[in-house]
Design an enzyme around this catalytic site. Structure first.
Site, mmCIF file in Angstrom:
data_model
loop_
_atom_site.group_PDB
_atom_site.id
_atom_site.type_symbol
_atom_site.label_atom_id
_atom_site.label_comp_id
_atom_site.label_asym_id
_atom_site.label_seq_id
_atom_site.Cartn_x
_atom_site.Cartn_y
_atom_site.Cartn_z
ATOM 1 N N ARG A 1 -2.355 20.964 -15.242
ATOM 2 C CA ARG A 1 -1.465 19.871 -15.600
ATOM 3 C C ARG A 1 -1.798 19.247 -16.946
ATOM 4 O O ARG A 1 -0.932 18.687 -17.621
ATOM 5 C CB ARG A 1 -1.509 18.800 -14.502
ATOM 6 N N HIS B 1 8.164 7.243 -27.604
ATOM 7 C CA HIS B 1 7.133 8.142 -27.082
ATOM 8 C C HIS B 1 7.352 9.575 -27.588
ATOM 9 O O HIS B 1 6.417 10.218 -28.086
ATOM 10 C CB HIS B 1 7.161 8.096 -25.546
ATOM 11 N N LYS C 1 3.572 10.905 -11.575
ATOM 12 C CA LYS C 1 2.697 10.038 -12.376
ATOM 13 C C LYS C 1 3.393 8.703 -12.554
ATOM 14 O O LYS C 1 4.519 8.637 -13.057
ATOM 15 C CB LYS C 1 2.459 10.654 -13.746
ATOM 16 N N LYS D 1 7.910 22.105 -15.415
ATOM 17 C CA LYS D 1 7.092 20.974 -14.959
ATOM 18 C C LYS D 1 6.771 21.115 -13.475
ATOM 19 O O LYS D 1 5.640 20.884 -13.051
ATOM 20 C CB LYS D 1 7.807 19.651 -15.238
ATOM 21 N N GLU E 1 -3.834 16.478 -11.868
ATOM 22 C CA GLU E 1 -4.321 16.676 -13.222
ATOM 23 C C GLU E 1 -5.795 17.046 -13.295
ATOM 24 O O GLU E 1 -6.569 16.464 -14.047
ATOM 25 C CB GLU E 1 -4.055 15.405 -14.053
ATOM 26 N N ASN F 1 -0.058 17.652 -21.669
ATOM 27 C CA ASN F 1 -0.423 16.615 -22.625
ATOM 28 C C ASN F 1 -0.489 17.126 -24.062
ATOM 29 O O ASN F 1 -0.993 16.435 -24.945
ATOM 30 C CB ASN F 1 -1.760 15.985 -22.223
ATOM 31 N N ARG G 1 0.797 -1.239 0.000
ATOM 32 C CA ARG G 1 0.000 0.000 0.000
ATOM 33 C C ARG G 1 0.824 1.281 0.000
ATOM 34 O O ARG G 1 0.347 2.337 0.390
ATOM 35 C CB ARG G 1 -0.995 0.028 1.164
ATOM 36 N N GLU H 1 9.955 16.618 -25.710
ATOM 37 C CA GLU H 1 9.298 17.146 -24.505
ATOM 38 C C GLU H 1 9.887 18.504 -24.109
ATOM 39 O O GLU H 1 9.180 19.371 -23.604
ATOM 40 C CB GLU H 1 9.423 16.152 -23.341
ATOM 41 N N HIS I 1 -0.047 14.783 -26.849
ATOM 42 C CA HIS I 1 -0.019 13.427 -26.310
ATOM 43 C C HIS I 1 -1.229 12.581 -26.681
ATOM 44 O O HIS I 1 -1.123 11.371 -26.789
ATOM 45 C CB HIS I 1 0.128 13.468 -24.783
ATOM 46 N N HIS J 1 -0.486 9.187 -28.216
ATOM 47 C CA HIS J 1 -0.890 7.889 -27.670
ATOM 48 C C HIS J 1 -1.597 7.047 -28.722
ATOM 49 O O HIS J 1 -1.439 5.831 -28.771
ATOM 50 C CB HIS J 1 -1.791 8.076 -26.451
#
Lengths: 364, 364
Positions: free
Chosen positions: A242, A266, A144, A228, A238, A246, A122, A186, A249, A253
């Site tokens: 935030r 990527h 993330k 960032k 997000e 993306n 956990r 990026e 992105h 993706h």
């Protein structure tokens, strides 16, 4: 080169990003962020021969017990199966909740190790030591973490902040050209979405970056991490700002999913995606065609693709519907108002989006 | 019966526990805790025929779109494989981050659904509708979510608080006797660790509880949830007070792991475990033998085992070493200073612990 320390401000979860050269095995810095004298270093079989022994022996010198776990290299291994092999090793070694994990490698290692740390018993602490430009400027900062699912990238994950990020510019010397370029995608993104001055600096300095000049790289990493950190501090989970990170992105993706993870890097998919997003912004009259050309030229100089693969507008739209950025069934995209100014939109014209996708030239 | 509302106080993550009879399909209450008109109800093939249709149709009546996922029943299905089948269904149905999950069932459904919600697209909201006594008084409150690993129970998980807990006493009428008893083990635990008055009330009222009298059950659920809410509010992530809730559990987990999940119910293993912990406390001179007998008598009246399985002290100690409560390599146990007063100890005598385990009579 002077070592720089930035801070990601998140109350009790705040942490430093340390940027320098030759600092990968700064065992005093690492030891100051442990909760017990036990760490698990997760790395891959490409990075291990370069840096693992050095890191392990410096840690052992200061009395830290190290369990090293080597994973196969590649995005295709960012799966539950690989994650479970990490859990197996940690449970067999009886790692407890005071164990700290260290991610030594690129984005795949960082995301997977972070997710392992988020969910092992956990949640335990972890440290990011990113060894690729992409990981240094993007995935290692912000908490993330994720693994992939056959129906989409990063679909299973958690927000779990690291305790420390060490970005060692010296590790970039060993990086293949194509991966350096993927990281630059990026870097260029930060200029495009929030810092027109940095975008201009990149236009001036791209040749030095591609030539891997340490001072130029260190400055690019520092500004990128500062951008960032600022966005993450404002919006950890997000819910707002935030989402701007993306940019490119959602298209990217779709490209990665359609081609299969690992076919395009990527950063390459994001580069092509940023140009699609910029084209849509231009079609809607928000930026000029000249702005789109500036972005295309900069990406091209960085060695990045400026043409998306042509697999049909319909398939693009279908894949983009699986994206996490879909909100209440409505696709949202990050678009540009200007170079250096992005915004999140659900109000774009679907017709124009379809046209942008239809306009992708057929592949050779 | 009047509906009671308790609150778990955790700043922005605070949430209500609503206890009543016949409230399982209170769609207005549920709708007030959704972020969009879309829910995923996760349940199992035992609970589905009893309550699913009723819940689904009340939600649809107020305009909520429902995706129902039925899992096989049993602790042996609390695995990554089952979890992944939930992700498959949700991704295929394009559930986004505004989707809310509802766990309709016992502890296995609650833990697995909570973990799915914690990690689906890096975290979405969920509601607990526990239909067993064990889940109502224990696992549905406090945000602990997990799946099992072959090397240990609940080894992979997250802290992720629900948005709402609905404990409907009426659902307990359908509960098999053995499962009611398993829930009573945790109810007795609250008395033993923190409320001597409640322990005495249980001694007075055990016959009414075993007979499933609604008023008595509602009171037992209310006091138990109040105890748990108090501890969780003080220590969300198990850094201190929350560990007291593990009274009997380190022994219990060893029993469950050795016998294989599902052979003994969790509450049964905890019952036998609580008696081992109480015996150790007595051996160390902290409680009287009479206190141990009071606990044994109460567990016995609840229909719970008071003898742990005899598989050898050595194997017990080995299995207990895998427990999450191991801290920097040192086993910590919850012991009793008195009925109603527990404490966490790493200072117990290992010799006495071994003797307690050796004293378990051989199985017939």
């Amino acid at each position: 080169m002077q070592t720089q320390t930035l801070k990601v401000s998140l109350d009790a979860r705040s942490y430093p990003i340390v940027i320098g050269s030759g600092i990968i095995d700064d065992s005093k810095l690492i030891a100051a962020h442990l909760t017990s004298a036990r760490v698990v270093v997760v790395t891959n079989d490409t990075v291990a021969p370069l840096f693992l022994e050095r890191l392990e022996s410096s840690l052992r010198e200061v009395g830290v017990d190290v369990l090293a776990i080597k994973l196969p290299d590649g995005e295709q291994h960012k799966t539950w199966l690989t994650l479970n092999s990490v859990f197996d090793a940690m449970l067999a070694a009886r790692c407890d909740r005071t164990t700290t994990m260290i991610a030594l490698g690129g984005g795949v290692i960082g995301d997977l190790t972070g997710f392992a740390a988020a969910t092992y018993q956990r949640g335990i602490g972890y440290i990011q030591i990113p060894t690729t430009l992409l990981a240094q400027v993007d995935s290692s900062v912000g908490g993330k973490t994720a693994i992939n699912h056959p129906l989409g990238k990063n679909m299973i994950g958690a927000f779990h902040q690291p305790r420390l990020v060490i970005a060692d510019i010296a590790t970039l010397a060993t990086l293949p050209e194509r991966e350096l370029a993927a990281g630059l995608a990026e870097v260029i993104k930060y200029g495009a979405i929030m810092d027109a001055g940095f975008f201009a600096w990149l236009e001036d300095s791209m040749d030095r970056l591609v030539a891997c000049e340490p001072e130029a790289l260190a400055y690019a990493v520092e500004v990128s991490c500062r951008c960032k950190a600022q966005i993450v501090a404002a919006d950890e989970r997000e819910a707002g700002a935030r989402a701007l990170l993306n940019f490119g992105h959602t298209f990217g993706h779709a490209i990665e999913t359609e081609l299969g993870y690992g076919e395009w890097l990527h950063g390459e998919a994001v580069a092509a995606g940023m140009l699609l997003a910029a084209s849509l912004s231009a079609r809607q009259g928000e930026i000029s065609d000249q702005d789109v050309s500036r972005l295309a030229a900069l990406l091209n100089r960085a060695g990045l693709p400026t043409k998306a693969p042509a697999f049909g507008a319909k398939r693009y739209l279908e894949l983009m519907g699986h994206d996490k950025k879909v909100h209440q069934g409505k696709l949202r995209l990050v678009l540009l108002k200007a170079i250096g100014q992005a915004y999140l939109s659900a109000e774009f014209s679907e017709e124009e989006l379809t046209r942008v996708l239809q306009d992708i030239p057929a592949d050779d």
